[in-house]
Design a protein around this motif. Structure first.
Motif, mmCIF file in Angstrom:
data_model
loop_
_atom_site.group_PDB
_atom_site.id
_atom_site.type_symbol
_atom_site.label_atom_id
_atom_site.label_comp_id
_atom_site.label_asym_id
_atom_site.label_seq_id
_atom_site.Cartn_x
_atom_site.Cartn_y
_atom_site.Cartn_z
ATOM 1 N N MET A 155 0.853 -1.181 0.000
ATOM 2 C CA MET A 155 0.000 0.000 0.000
ATOM 3 C C MET A 155 0.896 1.240 0.000
ATOM 4 O O MET A 155 1.819 1.353 0.789
ATOM 5 C CB MET A 155 -0.902 -0.020 1.230
ATOM 6 N N LYS A 156 0.610 2.150 -0.920
ATOM 7 C CA LYS A 156 1.321 3.431 -0.996
ATOM 8 C C LYS A 156 0.382 4.529 -0.526
ATOM 9 O O LYS A 156 -0.829 4.455 -0.730
ATOM 10 C CB LYS A 156 1.751 3.732 -2.433
ATOM 11 N N GLU A 157 0.959 5.567 0.081
ATOM 12 C CA GLU A 157 0.167 6.700 0.534
ATOM 13 C C GLU A 157 0.715 7.984 -0.063
ATOM 14 O O GLU A 157 1.935 8.150 -0.182
ATOM 15 C CB GLU A 157 0.182 6.788 2.059
ATOM 16 N N PHE A 158 -0.183 8.882 -0.465
ATOM 17 C CA PHE A 158 0.168 10.166 -1.058
ATOM 18 C C PHE A 158 -0.720 11.246 -0.464
ATOM 19 O O PHE A 158 -1.838 10.975 -0.042
ATOM 20 C CB PHE A 158 -0.109 10.190 -2.575
ATOM 21 N N THR A 159 -0.224 12.468 -0.491
ATOM 22 C CA THR A 159 -1.070 13.628 -0.258
ATOM 23 C C THR A 159 -1.301 14.249 -1.622
ATOM 24 O O THR A 159 -0.348 14.602 -2.315
ATOM 25 C CB THR A 159 -0.391 14.640 0.691
ATOM 26 N N CYS A 160 -2.547 14.356 -2.012
ATOM 27 C CA CYS A 160 -2.885 14.892 -3.330
ATOM 28 C C CYS A 160 -2.537 16.389 -3.392
ATOM 29 O O CYS A 160 -2.835 17.139 -2.465
ATOM 30 C CB CYS A 160 -4.361 14.687 -3.617
ATOM 31 N N ILE A 161 -1.904 16.808 -4.478
ATOM 32 C CA ILE A 161 -1.503 18.210 -4.654
ATOM 33 C C ILE A 161 -2.278 18.893 -5.776
ATOM 34 O O ILE A 161 -1.946 20.002 -6.169
ATOM 35 C CB ILE A 161 0.015 18.336 -4.903
#
Length: 113
Positions: free
Chosen positions: A1-7
């Motif tokens: 599982m990868k996690e990102f903060t959407c920009i």
């Protein structure tokens, strides 16, 4: 599982992407597209500045006309740092065409008389 903060927008959704490319945490479709792009082909738009030859201590703002591969940022910046332009400048004026053969131009983002 990868996690990102959407920009993509100011909301800054916290996105999670599993191994099957299922995206959760997004509040709009653009967040899903961003997360998938970040995993498969991350790209960025660069903003910077270029020296103005005929104006003492003056820089003009520039940007890439499109997105470039994230892995090419430093190479593109090296090329931008070598550039200069003479005033007057106009928004959209091309300072460098097809930088590094990426199909993206470096364009002026400020008018200088």
């Amino acid at each position: 599982m990868k996690e990102f903060t959407c920009i993509i927008c100011p909301r800054g959704c916290r996105l999670k992407v599993d191994d099957d490319m299922n995206v959760t945490g997004n509040t709009c479709i653009r967040g899903k597209q961003y997360a998938i792009s970040e995993l498969t082909n991350p790209v960025r738009t660069i903003t910077s500045s270029v020296r103005v030859n005929n104006r003492e201590d003056l820089l003009v703002s520039v940007k890439t006309s499109g997105s470039i591969p994230k892995g090419k940022i430093f190479e593109v910046m090296e090329e931008i740092n070598k550039l200069s332009i003479s005033a007057p400048t106009r928004i959209g004026q091309i300072v460098k065409k097809d930088i590094l053969g990426l199909g993206v131009d470096i364009v002026v983002t400020k008018n200088i008389d």
